[in-house]
Design an enzyme around this catalytic site. Sequence first.
Site, PDB file in Angstrom:
ATOM      1  N   THR A  15       3.724  -0.031   2.085  1.00 23.32           N
ATOM      2  CA  THR A  15       2.042  -0.509   1.871  1.00 23.32           C
ATOM      3  C   THR A  15       1.610   1.374   0.957  1.00 23.32           C
ATOM      4  O   THR A  15       1.590   1.541  -0.164  1.00 23.32           O
ATOM      5  CB  THR A  15       0.993  -0.792   1.992  1.00 23.32           C
ATOM      6  OG1 THR A  15       1.489  -1.976   2.278  1.00 23.32           O
ATOM      7  CG2 THR A  15      -0.091  -0.715   1.226  1.00 23.32           C
ATOM      8  N   ASP A  60       9.929  -1.725   2.845  1.00 22.16           N
ATOM      9  CA  ASP A  60       9.250  -2.660   3.323  1.00 22.16           C
ATOM     10  C   ASP A  60       9.580  -2.418   5.310  1.00 22.16           C
ATOM     11  O   ASP A  60      10.590  -2.500   5.430  1.00 22.16           O
ATOM     12  CB  ASP A  60       8.347  -4.600   2.754  1.00 22.16           C
ATOM     13  CG  ASP A  60       7.585  -5.053   3.844  1.00 22.16           C
ATOM     14  OD1 ASP A  60       6.615  -4.672   3.154  1.00 22.16           O
ATOM     15  OD2 ASP A  60       7.125  -4.417   5.031  1.00 22.16           O
ATOM     16  N   ASP A  93       3.290  -1.938   9.204  1.00 22.75           N
ATOM     17  CA  ASP A  93       3.741  -3.064  10.057  1.00 22.75           C
ATOM     18  C   ASP A  93       4.548  -2.963  12.165  1.00 22.75           C
ATOM     19  O   ASP A  93       4.223  -2.979  12.876  1.00 22.75           O
ATOM     20  CB  ASP A  93       4.403  -3.940   9.719  1.00 22.75           C
ATOM     21  CG  ASP A  93       3.672  -4.880   8.113  1.00 22.75           C
ATOM     22  OD1 ASP A  93       2.484  -4.815   8.747  1.00 22.75           O
ATOM     23  OD2 ASP A  93       4.280  -5.016   7.487  1.00 22.75           O
ATOM     24  N   CYS A 274      -1.788  -8.748  27.252  1.00 18.83           N
ATOM     25  CA  CYS A 274      -3.126  -8.094  26.926  1.00 18.83           C
ATOM     26  C   CYS A 274      -2.902  -7.318  26.436  1.00 18.83           C
ATOM     27  O   CYS A 274      -1.792  -6.393  26.621  1.00 18.83           O
ATOM     28  CB  CYS A 274      -3.670  -8.165  28.656  1.00 18.83           C
ATOM     29  SG  CYS A 274      -3.944  -9.117  28.749  1.00 18.83           S
TER      30      CYS A 274
HETATM   31  N1  ASP Z   1       4.837  -4.350   4.746  1.00 18.78           N
HETATM   32  C1  ASP Z   1       3.844  -3.687   4.466  1.00 18.78           C
HETATM   33  C2  ASP Z   1       4.971  -2.348   5.519  1.00 18.78           C
HETATM   34  O1  ASP Z   1       4.362  -2.470   6.894  1.00 18.78           O
HETATM   35  C3  ASP Z   1       2.668  -3.145   5.182  1.00 18.78           C
HETATM   36  C4  ASP Z   1       2.104  -2.053   4.754  1.00 18.78           C
HETATM   37  O2  ASP Z   1       2.473  -0.851   4.671  1.00 18.78           O
HETATM   38  O3  ASP Z   1       1.515  -2.000   5.355  1.00 18.78           O
HETATM   39  O4  ASP Z   1       6.024  -1.859   5.105  1.00 18.78           O
END
Ligand code: ASP
Length: 337
Positions: A15, A60, A93, A274
């Site tokens: 992102t 991504d 992610d 957990c």
């Molecule tokens: N889907 C994105 C990724 O992991 C989410 C992010 O970067 O916050 O590449």
Amino acid sequence: MKNDKKVLIIYTGGTIGMKNTREGYAPVSGYLLGELNKIEDLNRADMPQWDFIEFDTLLDSSNVSAKEWNGIAKTIVDNYSAYDGFVILHGTDTMAYTASALSFILQGLGKPVILTGSQIPLCEVRSDARDNLITSLIIASDRVVGEVCLYFGGKLLRGNRATKTSADKLVAFDSPNFPHLAEVGITVKYNNIALPAHQGTPTYNPFVTVPIGVLKVFPGMQFGLFESIITEKLNGVVLETFGAGNIPNGGDDLLPIINKAFKAGAVVTVCSQCVAGSVTLGAYETSSALKKAGAVSGKDMTTESAVAKLYHLFSMGYTTDEIKVLMEQSIVGELTE
Ligand code: ASP
């Protein structure tokens, strides 16, 4: 005062560098470097100097695999002597998986390797990218920590202890089973618990593609449905169990399957669903049988770290018996013995 420290930024996707396109946010080659060059604070004389390498295919991070982990580690090894530290820009992610993987691939580090990213792209007004990047650059040039870390939202975390705890908060990561390596407020306050920094070049132990699976136990689970996957297809299984390592032990039984898996050369590692605390095999009747059947305890390791560790140990060519012993021992600070 002029800052002579040098940091290499390695941009893999995520992102942080995405652009608002007609199809939604997407990484675009060449775009992020142009944006970084426009940020005056990043280019001040008192900031560390930085160079920028962009991966050919920006991802991504859901698409990251062992191939990318090896590629990031190789880039660091190839440029190791020329920089004081490294910042890896990565999607959030799977950032905790990558941080765990790099801690095993690159052992004997003496310089900071800091993974960061953002929840809101740099192109947006409220983006968290600017602070995450600037602070990561400062930490990478400080050379206080000599290990793979994750910096996000004011916390510096040991990479192989980190986990993503929020899909939308700006403080999106934590390391519930390990103290933060530093808290960042007005100053960067290091906690002096980082691994000792090594001299010389780190070893590069790339991962090979090993069939590994993660199985999350749930009430009423019909283990028989998973038998052939566990016993014939996988070399390593991370079993996410209840609490301190418990599984249902009546009816459709998992234990004979685990026994069979071991005979077939697989390693079943027990982790907890957990986020905090440790697996203690044998604390309850519902977990002692797991131990008897040959499963090993992941103790307080994250699932991310257990997956990376299985990749590492199988890639290094250890025997199943050796891997069973090593899974319960700390190699790079990933668990509490
Ligand atoms: N889907 C994105 C990724 O992991 C989410 C992010 O970067 O916050 O590449």
